[in-house]
Scaffold this active site. Structure first.
Site, PDB file in Angstrom:
ATOM      1  N   GLU B  65       7.939 -34.826 -30.660  1.00 20.74           N
ATOM      2  CA  GLU B  65       6.637 -34.515 -31.263  1.00 20.74           C
ATOM      3  C   GLU B  65       5.720 -33.777 -30.295  1.00 20.74           C
ATOM      4  O   GLU B  65       4.941 -32.911 -30.718  1.00 20.74           O
ATOM      5  CB  GLU B  65       5.977 -35.799 -31.756  1.00 20.74           C
ATOM      6  CG  GLU B  65       6.735 -36.504 -32.894  1.00 20.74           C
ATOM      7  CD  GLU B  65       7.915 -37.346 -32.422  1.00 20.74           C
ATOM      8  OE1 GLU B  65       8.078 -37.528 -31.194  1.00 20.74           O
ATOM      9  OE2 GLU B  65       8.682 -37.828 -33.279  1.00 20.74           O
ATOM     10  N   HIS B 116       2.747 -41.562 -43.935  1.00 22.95           N
ATOM     11  CA  HIS B 116       2.960 -42.968 -43.580  1.00 22.95           C
ATOM     12  C   HIS B 116       1.795 -43.531 -42.763  1.00 22.95           C
ATOM     13  O   HIS B 116       1.991 -44.302 -41.824  1.00 22.95           O
ATOM     14  CB  HIS B 116       4.277 -43.140 -42.819  1.00 22.95           C
ATOM     15  CG  HIS B 116       5.506 -42.894 -43.652  1.00 22.95           C
ATOM     16  ND1 HIS B 116       5.679 -41.747 -44.401  1.00 22.95           N
ATOM     17  CD2 HIS B 116       6.626 -43.635 -43.857  1.00 22.95           C
ATOM     18  CE1 HIS B 116       6.849 -41.802 -45.035  1.00 22.95           C
ATOM     19  NE2 HIS B 116       7.438 -42.930 -44.723  1.00 22.95           N
ATOM     20  N   ARG B 174       2.702 -43.206 -47.871  1.00 21.85           N
ATOM     21  CA  ARG B 174       4.062 -43.345 -48.381  1.00 21.85           C
ATOM     22  C   ARG B 174       4.151 -43.898 -49.798  1.00 21.85           C
ATOM     23  O   ARG B 174       5.003 -43.450 -50.573  1.00 21.85           O
ATOM     24  CB  ARG B 174       4.858 -44.244 -47.434  1.00 21.85           C
ATOM     25  CG  ARG B 174       6.247 -44.605 -47.917  1.00 21.85           C
ATOM     26  CD  ARG B 174       7.022 -45.332 -46.837  1.00 21.85           C
ATOM     27  NE  ARG B 174       8.409 -45.501 -47.203  1.00 21.85           N
ATOM     28  CZ  ARG B 174       8.927 -46.651 -47.660  1.00 21.85           C
ATOM     29  NH1 ARG B 174       8.167 -47.704 -47.795  1.00 21.85           N
ATOM     30  NH2 ARG B 174      10.202 -46.725 -47.976  1.00 21.85           N
TER      31      ARG B 174
HETATM   32  C1  LIG Z   1       8.670 -41.123 -31.755  1.00 18.79           C
HETATM   33  C2  LIG Z   1       9.423 -41.246 -33.029  1.00 18.79           C
HETATM   34  N1  LIG Z   1       9.619 -40.159 -33.781  1.00 18.79           N
HETATM   35  C3  LIG Z   1      10.274 -40.271 -34.960  1.00 18.79           C
HETATM   36  C4  LIG Z   1      10.732 -41.467 -35.398  1.00 18.79           C
HETATM   37  C5  LIG Z   1      11.426 -41.584 -36.739  1.00 18.79           C
HETATM   38  N2  LIG Z   1      12.840 -41.862 -36.541  1.00 18.79           N
HETATM   39  C6  LIG Z   1      13.345 -43.108 -36.562  1.00 18.79           C
HETATM   40  S1  LIG Z   1      14.981 -43.168 -36.231  1.00 18.79           S
HETATM   41  C7  LIG Z   1      15.077 -41.480 -36.087  1.00 18.79           C
HETATM   42  C8  LIG Z   1      16.397 -40.818 -35.794  1.00 18.79           C
HETATM   43  C9  LIG Z   1      16.995 -41.357 -34.566  1.00 18.79           C
HETATM   44  O1  LIG Z   1      18.242 -40.783 -34.322  1.00 18.79           O
HETATM   45  P1  LIG Z   1      19.243 -41.537 -33.358  1.00 18.79           P
HETATM   46  O2  LIG Z   1      18.533 -41.918 -32.116  1.00 18.79           O
HETATM   47  O3  LIG Z   1      20.446 -40.703 -33.203  1.00 18.79           O
HETATM   48  O4  LIG Z   1      19.555 -42.876 -34.127  1.00 18.79           O
HETATM   49  P2  LIG Z   1      20.648 -43.095 -35.312  1.00 18.79           P
HETATM   50  O5  LIG Z   1      20.163 -42.314 -36.487  1.00 18.79           O
HETATM   51  O6  LIG Z   1      21.941 -42.613 -34.794  1.00 18.79           O
HETATM   52  O7  LIG Z   1      20.622 -44.562 -35.559  1.00 18.79           O
HETATM   53  C10 LIG Z   1      13.813 -40.909 -36.278  1.00 18.79           C
HETATM   54  C11 LIG Z   1      13.515 -39.476 -36.246  1.00 18.79           C
HETATM   55  C12 LIG Z   1      10.489 -42.583 -34.573  1.00 18.79           C
HETATM   56  N3  LIG Z   1      10.882 -43.819 -34.915  1.00 18.79           N
HETATM   57  N4  LIG Z   1       9.857 -42.445 -33.388  1.00 18.79           N
END
Ligand SMILES: Cc1ncc(C[n+]2csc(CCOP(=O)(O)OP(=O)(O)O)c2C)c(N)n1
Ligand SMILES: [Mg+2]
Lengths: 281, 321
Positions: B65, B116, B174
C-alpha cells in the site's frame, strides 16, 4: 523418534477443524490454513521446545509468530490441540465476544498468542525484536515465524530482512508459505517476485527449501536442518513449498479458496475426505 | 396536532463499495485521465468492471500500500487522476506518512478510496476495522473527507470527486444497506443534505448511520419528538452553515457516525458549535475502543451505533436543553 502416524492423524483432525470453523461463521481463510496444517503440527508437536502453560515473555522456550494472521484457523486449531486452551472454544471462532478473533490478537488474552497480526507484513519485525530480546536475556532458544508469499510484497519485510542479517540475528527461522497464491490470483499474476532464494541470499540469509511442504517427514527433516544452521551468524529462511487448500481436493491449487467458506454440501465433501481421527470439537 | 415528517423507505439494499465500483466504471468511460490502482483486493473493492474495460489504465500494485500511494502521487505528474483502492485501514493508518508527504503536502490530485471502513466489515475483526480514519484524514491540511450513506450517494460521490482538483479521502463499507437516495442525484462536495425538517432536535449523521438516523426519527416522531435529520456526507470541508442554521431552531444536536468519538464528525461539529453557538450535544460513536469479530448488526448493537442508540442520545440531549 516422532510418530508419523500420530502426527498425520492430528493433521487430518486439524483440517476438519479448519473447514468446520470457517463453515460455521461463513467467513475466514481455509486455503492458506489447510496448506500450512502439516507445518503447524510439526512445529508445535515436534520442533519447538515449549514450556507447559503460557506466559507472554516465553523465557526458556522457543517462540512462534504468525505474520500472515488470516490463517488463524490452523493456528487456533493447533494451539487448542496442543493444550493452550480448550478445544471446545474453537466453536466460538469469529463470533462476538470470543477470544478467537478473525485475526489472532493479544487483546482478548488468548493463550499462545504474543502479538496481533492481520494487517500483513509486520510479523518479521516483531520476531526480530523477540529474537534480540532472547539474546539480551542469554536465552538460547529459537524464534520461529511464518509469512505468506504474497505478504512478502509488503516493503516492511525487506526492511526486516535487511536488518536481520546486518545485526546477525541468527536465532531466527523465518518460514515462507510458498503456495504461489494470493487474493487476486497467483503471485505471478499479481506481482511476480522472481527468485525468493536469490533475494534472501542477496540480503545475507541462509536459505533452505522444503520442496514437499505438505509432507510431515520432509518438514521435520528440513526444519531440523534449519535448526542446525542457527547460531552461525546468519538468519535462516525456509521456503516451504505448499499447496493452498491442501487435503480438500476442490480447494487445492487455486486462490479461489483464499478467503471463502465452504457451503453445507462442500463441507460434507471436505469432511468425507478427512475422516475424524482424534474427535471433533 | 401530530408532527408531519417525511419518511424514507427503500426497495433495495446494496453495499456502498458497489456504488464506488459503478462510479469508477462510469468514470472509465467518460474521463480518459482517470486511472485506478489496487493492492490485491480487486474483488473486495468492486473494481472488476473498470479493469475489464480499461486494462491499460489499471495498475495492480500487489500487497504494497505504501508503494501504491507513492505511485499514485507520481501518476498525477502528467495529468492522470489516480483512484487507489484498498481497505480503509490500509488506505490510511498503514500509509499515513506516504499520504502526508507525497499526496497532501505535495498537493497531488489523488483519490484515496477506502472500503470496509468501520465495524460493519464484521468477522475479520479489529485489525481490519479502522475507527480512526476520519480523524487521521481530516487532520491532513487540504484533504477532503467524504463518507457517503448509500449505494447511490457513493456512486455519485465517486464521479464528483474526479472533477475536484485535489486530494480526497472517500470512505465506504462492506455490508448491504438500504438505498434511499435518488439514483440521479448530483453530488456536491461540502454541501449537507437535509432529509427531514424538525424542531426539537438536530441529528447529524454520516455514512451507514444516516439510515439509522432516519429510522430513529420515525420512532421519535411517534413519541412526539420532531427531529431534523441532516446528512453530512462531507466531513471536511464541513457545512458549518447547515449545522448552525439547524441548531438555531432546535437548540440541541446528536451526531452519529461509525467511528471513534475522538477525531470523528462529532468533534468537528462540536468545534463549530463551541465557536459560534455553544449547544448541548450527544455523540453516537464508538467510545475510544477497538472493534472485534461479530456480525455487522451485533457489532452495531454492542457498540451503540444504531437507531436505538440514536433515540437514546436524543432523549438525553433533550433534557440538557
Ligand atoms: C496490509 C494488508 N494489506 C492487505 C490485506 C488483505 N489481504 C489479506 S490476505 C491477502 C493475501 C495474502 O497473500 P499470501 O500472503 O500469499 O497469503 P495466502 O493467500 O497464500 O494465504 C491480502 C491482500 C491485509 N490483510 N493486510
Ligand atoms: Mg500465498
Amino acid at each position: 523418534m516422532p510418530n508419523i502416524k500420530e502426527l498425520t492423524d492430528l493433521t487430518t483432525q486439524v483440517r476438519r477443524d479448519i473447514i468446520r470453523m470457517v463453515h460455521k461463521v461463513n467467513s475466514g481463510h481455509p486455503g492458506g490454513s489447510l496448506g500450512c496444517a502439516e507445518f503447524f503440527v510439526s512445529l508445535y508437536q515436534e520442533l519447538m521446545e515449549r514450556k507447559d502453560g503460557f506466559d507472554m515473555d516465553g523465557i526458556g522456550e522457543d517462540l512462534f509468530f504468525l505474520s500472515n494472521g488470516h490463517i488463524s484457523p490452523v493456528y487456533y486449531s493447533v494451539l487448542a490441540r496442543s493444550g493452550y486452551f480448550p478445544v471446545e472454544e474453537l466453536n466460538t471462532f469469529r463470533l462476538i465476544n470470543s477470544r478467537l478473533q478473525g485475526h489472532p490478537t493479544t487483546h482478548e488474552g488468548l493463550p499462545g498468542i504474543r502479538i496481533a497480526s492481520g494487517s500483513l507484513g509486520q510479523g518479521m519485525s516483531v520476531a526480530l525484536g523477540a529474537a534480540q530480546a532472547k539474546k539480551l536475556n542469554n536465552d538460547d532458544h529459537l524464534v520461529y515465524s511464518l509469512h505468506g508469499d504474497g505478504e512478502l510484497q509488503e516493503g516492511q519485510n525487506w526492511e526486516a530482512i535487511m536488518y536481520a542479517s546486518a545485526k546477525k540475528v541468527d536465532n531466527l527461522i523465518s518460514t515462507i508459505d510458498l503456495n504461489q497464491q494470493q487474493i487476486d490470483g497467483s503471485t505471478d499474476d499479481v506481482l511476480p517476485m522472481g527468485s525468493l532464494r536469490a533475494k534472501f541470499e542477496a540480503f545475507g540469509w541462509t536459505v533452505l527449501d522444503i520442496e514437499k511442504g505438505n509432507d510431515i517427514e520432509a518438514i521435520l527433516e528440513g526444519m531440523k536442518d534449519a535448526k542446525s544452521l542457527t547460531g552461525k551468524g546468519k538468519p535462516v529462511c525456509v521456503l516451504l513449498h505448499t499447496v493452498m487448500g491442501n487435503g480438500v481436493d476442490f480447494m487445492m491449487h487455486t486462490h479461489a479458496w483464499h478467503g471463502k467458506a465452504p457451503n453445507d454440501e462442500q463441507l460434507k465433501e471436505g469432511l468425507s475426505q478427512n475422516p475424524e481421527t482424534l474427535g471433533d470439537y | 396536532m401530530g408532527i408531519i415528517m417525511k419518511t424514507y423507505t427503500y426497495t433495495e439494499k446494496k453495499d456502498t463499495r458497489s456504488g464506488f465500483g459503478a462510479g469508477l466504471a462510469e468514470l472509465g468511460r467518460t474521463n480518459p485521465n482517470v486511472v485506478a490502482l489496487c493492492a490485491d483486493l480487486i474483488g473486495s473493492l468492486k473494481m472488476d468492471e473498470f479493469i475489464k474495460e480499461n486494462p491499460e489504465r489499471f495498475f495492480q500494485i500487489g500487497i504494497a500500500e505504501a508503494n501504491m500511494m507513492g505511485i499514485a502521487a507520481g501518476l498525477t505528474i502528467g495529468g492522470k487522476i489516480p483512484f487507489t483502492g484498498t481497505f480503509a485501514n490500509f488506505s490510511t493508518g498503514r500509509v499515513y506518512d506516504q499520504i502526508r508527504q507525497s499526496i497532501a503536502y505535495s498537493g497531488k490530485n489523488v483519490k484515496i478510496c477506502a472500503s470496509h471502513a468501520g465495524l460493519t466489515l464484521g468477522e475479520d475483526g479489529a485489525t481490519h476495522q479502522i475507527l480512526e480514519d476520519i480523524g487521521l484524514m481530516k487532520m491532513l491540511p487540504g484533504m477532503v473527507v467524504i463518507n457517503p450513506c448509500d449505494y447511490n450517494q457513493t456512486k455519485a460521490a465517486t464521479i464528483a470527486i474526479a472533477d475536484y482538483d485535489g486530494p480526497v479521502y472517500l470512505r465506504f463499507g462492506r455490508p448491504s444497506v438500504p438505498i434511499f437516495t435518488p439514483a440521479d442525484q448530483k453530488f456536491e462536495i461540502g454541501k449537507a443534505i437535509k432529509f427531514t425538517e424538525g424542531t426539537d432536535v438536530t441529528i447529524v449523521a454520516t455514512g451507514h448511520l444516516v439510515w439509522e438516523a432516519l429510522e430513529a426519527s420515525k420512532a421519535l416522531q411517534e413519541a412526539g419528538i420532531s427531529a431534523e435529520v441532516i446528512n453530512i456526507h462531507t466531513i471536511k470541508p464541513l457545512d458549518d452553515k447547515a449545522i448552525l442554521d439547524s441548531v438555531a431552531k432546535t437548540r440541541c444536536i446528536v451526531t452519529a457516525e461509525e467511528h471513534n468519538h475522538l477525531g470523528g464528525l462529532g468533534e468537528s461539529v462540536a468545534r463549530v458549535l463551541a465557536q459560534h453557538n455553544p449547544t448541548p450535544q450527544e455523540f453516537v460513536a464508538t467510545n475510544d475502543t477497538f472493534g472485534e469479530s461479530g456480525t455487522p448488526a451485533q457489532l452495531m448493537d454492542k457498540y451503540g451505533l444504531n437507531s436505538d442508540a440514536i433515540q437514546n442520545a436524543v432523549k438525553k440531549v433533550l433534557k440538557r436543553k
